[in-house]
Design an enzyme around this catalytic site. Structure first.
Site, PDB file in Angstrom:
ATOM      1  N   CYS A  54       0.792  -1.180   0.137  1.00 46.66           N
ATOM      2  CA  CYS A  54       0.025   0.096   0.226  1.00 46.66           C
ATOM      3  C   CYS A  54       0.834   1.226  -0.079  1.00 46.66           C
ATOM      4  CB  CYS A  54      -1.082  -0.107   1.207  1.00 46.66           C
ATOM      5  SG  CYS A  54      -0.267  -0.304   2.719  1.00 46.66           S
ATOM      6  N   HIS A  72      -0.183   0.169   7.595  1.00 44.34           N
ATOM      7  CA  HIS A  72      -1.013   0.310   6.571  1.00 44.34           C
ATOM      8  C   HIS A  72      -1.093   1.634   6.176  1.00 44.34           C
ATOM      9  CE1 HIS A  72      -4.050  -0.492   3.460  1.00 44.34           C
ATOM     10  NE2 HIS A  72      -4.939   0.040   4.126  1.00 44.34           N
TER      11      HIS A  72
END
Length: 828
Positions: A333, A787
């Site tokens: 990500c 994340h």
């Protein structure tokens, strides 16, 4: 179009005769050949796409229906294998069970496709056939009886080839992680060990980071030491050598969805299907410690996870151009968020998507290895809307109402493999720092920007550095190029400072008593305080004043900016403004009444010990016996402080792609005068380092135009061998540039070598007002885990990009960002 049905009645001899002219072009994949069966080289078409995927039987590159004709015209290659996967919902029998209905079930062995369709509710029907261009003759597969033996062997090898992205290194990002052989039979000791939810530290060295829990006896120990000084002291591995307890799980970023498990016995990352049970044995309930840990061992901030992802709200999905998601390949990500932001910037859109056809037409024979081609492909994938289509009405009723509809997005496997090639961090399957990747990509754009508008101009700005000698009051101004602005976050300026002090006391008390920590308190720091801290003067110790010809007692240094588009990095709650005025930070240069320091270099000071560095030659020879160049081994031993072959080996792996990897160890000689401070500004950056004239002369003597040789040397850090390879791999594009811009080429060929302004970085100037248009947020213990999510302002609305999901944002968390992107406002 002639299909196989049009050839009914032909004998095997006729089919063999049909293939005879093409036999020399059909190859059997060899060891090392990459077979691209899941992604087109120019688009994100796959066997699941409407037109399927065509795999060249000579180069094994994959092409979608829109691009296979280009490859045929460019190469003359006529034989392709067409792969098509039909994904359907499974039919149910009378008893309600799914009817297995897979045709040619093993045709696409090891094909990596959309995992959303691998569940029990879907069935795949695979179809493979040979297609002969330009007449599109189709030969269904398998067809062992009628095809020549060589063709049969080649087809079988292609269908059974491993993924093009799998590598030999066990730590490769795309290597499939397997279930450990110890997972189901692991014996856990009933020793009464209970692991607290926080406050962990190594049992042998007191380290509080990179901690691993041994799943056999509950020992908490630190991981291995890395060449860059990070990591630990290797006590977890030592423990395995003493006990043979094989499995350990990393505590630092343990979540409900992610558990990093390592098998010391199998020497690789593994899966443990029973990880929850194995953790519960030591009193660890994975749900309370899921989502986020911070570096101080605080209790997870679940609300942060929810706020940044806006997961507690009913967000409206958006589709179409500019609203395409990016699939997470597993800790990728950081890459996806950066690319989403970059291709929302007009300069990047124009440079790559605006020149799409030109880039594709002049791409090399293997477009999967060409940076410009893959950037254009990525930009088109995000902006075309082809991979972001709303569900059909039937799907809306059946899936959206059930909250089951999943937008596909695009998978960046080919792009990631290219941009991470040879990089020890980005080529791994671990999470990485988005800021570091941003700078890595900026460097790649700079090195590969040939004949295109340089989109880096949008980010590039000048930093003006002012140094003043406090004894003489004289000053020196220097400039350097930069691409981002890192702001300090002065914790003493927090508006909730008393609350922070009280929390810290409670946290320390809880840690000492092995109790759960209190609810975390986030420091709230005004943005103006960060900006003020950035411009504060800084004391420079041991500064040599060229006016005094001696070290000065108290010089100061501070920065002033003339910037365009930039980003800020932070890990705190900061009230980032929507509009920013940096006019007061504009660099002014030498002011009236100021006197400049003389441009002199400090005297050479010889150290007492000028002997050559000591290198453990036996350790160097030990590494050289493994096949590495001896000089590289000697450098590895030197730069790791003679700490042994293992540490040196890590250094080698991390530096083996560098151009001077095998060159002898070169230390600065003490008798060589160094550059003056004044000359170490702009010219010190790699972007402004003009190639040596001798190297240019060598390449131009071979018949290459001067501007091509300069560009090649700049792109390869002035390495002659690599520059020559670079020229050959960019021949087609260079020839096209010569045809379309002969006048510019002639000018470039006659440019004087010291004309750095023309070839140096372009700096845009303008008003000092900026508007926030994007920010990247991070959730996790550190930027190397957790994340990333990004928010981008499009058409006046904030949009959240969370991997493949793209939705209208309801409450953009602008105070919890990590990197902020501002664009300059026009003077009007």
């Amino acid at each position: 179009q002639k299909s196989r049905g049009g050839m009914n009645g032909r004998m095997a001899a006729d089919l063999g005769e049909l293939l005879v002219p093409y036999m020399p072009t059909i190859r059997v994949p060899k060891t090392g050949d990459r077979v691209f069966k899941s992604e087109c080289a120019f688009s994100y078409d796959s066997p699941e796409s409407e037109g399927g995927l065509y795999v060249c039987m000579n180069t094994f590159l994959g092409f979608g229906r829109e691009h296979v004709e280009r490859h045929y015209r460019k190469t003359g290659q006529s034989v392709y294998m067409h792969l098509k996967r039909h994904v359907k919902e499974k039919a149910t029998g009378a008893a309600g069970g799914a009817i297995p209905r897979r045709r040619n079930g093993k045709v696409f062995l090891d094909l990596e496709l959309n995992r959303d369709f691998n569940g029990d509710e879907y069935d795949c029907e695979d179809e493979a056939k040979l297609v002969i261009f330009p007449d599109h003759f189709e030969i269904p597969l398998p067809n062992i009886e009628e095809l020549p033996a060589l063709v049969t062997i080649a087809c079988d090898a292609v269908l059974n080839a491993a993924s093009a992205y799998k590598k030999q290194e066990p730590d490769s990002w795309d290597e499939e992680i397997q279930v450990s052989k110890h997972a189901r039979s692991l014996r856990q000791q009933d020793n009464g060990v209970r692991i607290p939810p926080s406050g962990w530290k190594c049992q042998k060295c007191e380290m509080k980071e990179n901690l691993w829990l041994n799943l056999s006896d509950g020992a908490v120990l630190c991981g291995k030491w890395f060449f860059d000084g990070s990591g630990g002291n290797g006590h977890a591995l030592d423990h395995f050598k003493d006990t043979n307890f094989p499995l350990a799980v990393k505590l630092d970023n343990l979540t409900l969805d992610i558990a990093d498990i390592y098998s010391f016995d199998e020497e690789e990352a593994v899966l443990d299907p029973q990880i929850s049970e194995h953790l519960q044995h030591f009193g660890i309930d994975i749900i309370p410690i899921q989502r986020v840990h911070n570096t101080n061992g605080m209790r997870p901030r679940v609300s942060e996870w929810e706020v940044i992802q806006e997961s507690g709200m009913k967000l409206k999905a958006v589709y179409g151009s500019g609203f395409t998601g990016i699939k997470n390949l597993g800790n990728s990500c950081y890459l996806g968020t950066i690319m989403q932001v970059l291709f929302s910037i007009p300069e990047f859109q124009r440079a790559y998507v605006g020149n799409l056809q030109r880039i594709y037409d002049y791409s090399p024979l293997d477009p999967s290895t060409d940076f410009s081609t893959q950037m254009a492909k990525l930009g088109h994938g995000l902006l075309s809307g082809l991979y972001s289509k709303p569900p059909m009405k039937s799907e809306l009723i059946e899936q959206v109402m059930k909250e089951e509809y999943k937008p596909k997005g695009i998978s960046l496997k080919m792009f990631k493999a290219l941009v991470s090639n040879g990089h020890p961090e980005f080529s791994s399957n671990r999470q990485q720092d988005a800021q570091k990747f941003f700078l890595h990509l900026i460097n790649l754009v700079e090195r590969n920007c040939v004949g295109l508008e340089n989109p880096n101009n949008a980010f590039r700005y000048l930093v003006e550095e002012r140094v003043q000698c406090c004894q003489t009051q004289k000053v020196r101004y220097t400039q350097k190029v930069d691409y981002l602005m890192q702001l300090p976050a002065p914790i003493e300026a927090a508006s909730n400072r008393e609350e922070l002090i009280a929390y810290e006391a409670k946290r320390n008390e809880a840690e000492e008593n092995m109790r759960a920590p209190p609810e975390p308190v986030r420091a709230r720091i005004p943005f103006t305080a960060c900006l003020q801290a950035f411009t504060e003067p800084e004391n420079v110790p041991d500064f040599w004043s060229s006016e005094l010809q001696a070290k000065s007692a108290g010089p100061f240094l501070h920065f002033e900016l003339n910037m365009t588009l930039t980003c800020f990095s932070t890990d705190l709650s900061i009230d980032m403004p929507d509009f920013l005025d940096l006019s007061r930070l504009r660099g002014t240069g030498l002011q009236a009444g100021e006197q400049e320091l003389p441009d002199l270099t400090p005297p050479i000071v010889l150290p007492e010990d000028t002997r050559a560095p000591e290198i453990d030659e036996s350790a160097a020879m030990q590494l050289a016996e493994m096949g590495f160049p001896l000089e590289a081994c000697r450098k590895a031993i030197y730069y790791t402080g003679n700490m042994g072959p293992e540490m040196a080996f890590n250094w080698i792996i991390a530096h083996m792609e560098e151009p001077d990897f095998a060159e002898p160890l070169a230390l600065p000689t003490f008798m060589e005068p160094g550059p003056s401070v004044a000359s170490s500004g702009l010219a010190a950056t790699p972007l402004d380092n003009h190639p040596p004239e001798e190297s240019i002369a060598i390449l131009t003597s071979m018949g290459f135009p001067r501007r091509h040789t300069v560009q090649a040397l700049k792109a390869t850090n002035n390495n002659l061998e690599r520059a020559l390879d670079w020229i050959f791999t960019h021949t087609e594009r260079e020839e096209e540039e010569e045809e379309t811009s002969d006048a510019l080429s002639d000018m470039a060929d006659t440019t004087e070598p010291n004309d750095s302004d023309a070839s140096g970085p372009q700096i845009k100037d303008g008003p000092g007002r900026y508007e926030l248009f994007a920010f990247i947020s991070h959730i996790g213990a550190s930027t190397m885990s957790g994340h990333y999510v990004c928010h981008i302002k499009k058409e006046g609305r904030w949009v959240i990009f969370n991997d493949h999901k793209v939705c209208l944002s309801e409450r953009p968390p602008k105070d919890l960002g990590y990197i902020y992107f501002y664009r300059r406002l026009s003077s009007s």
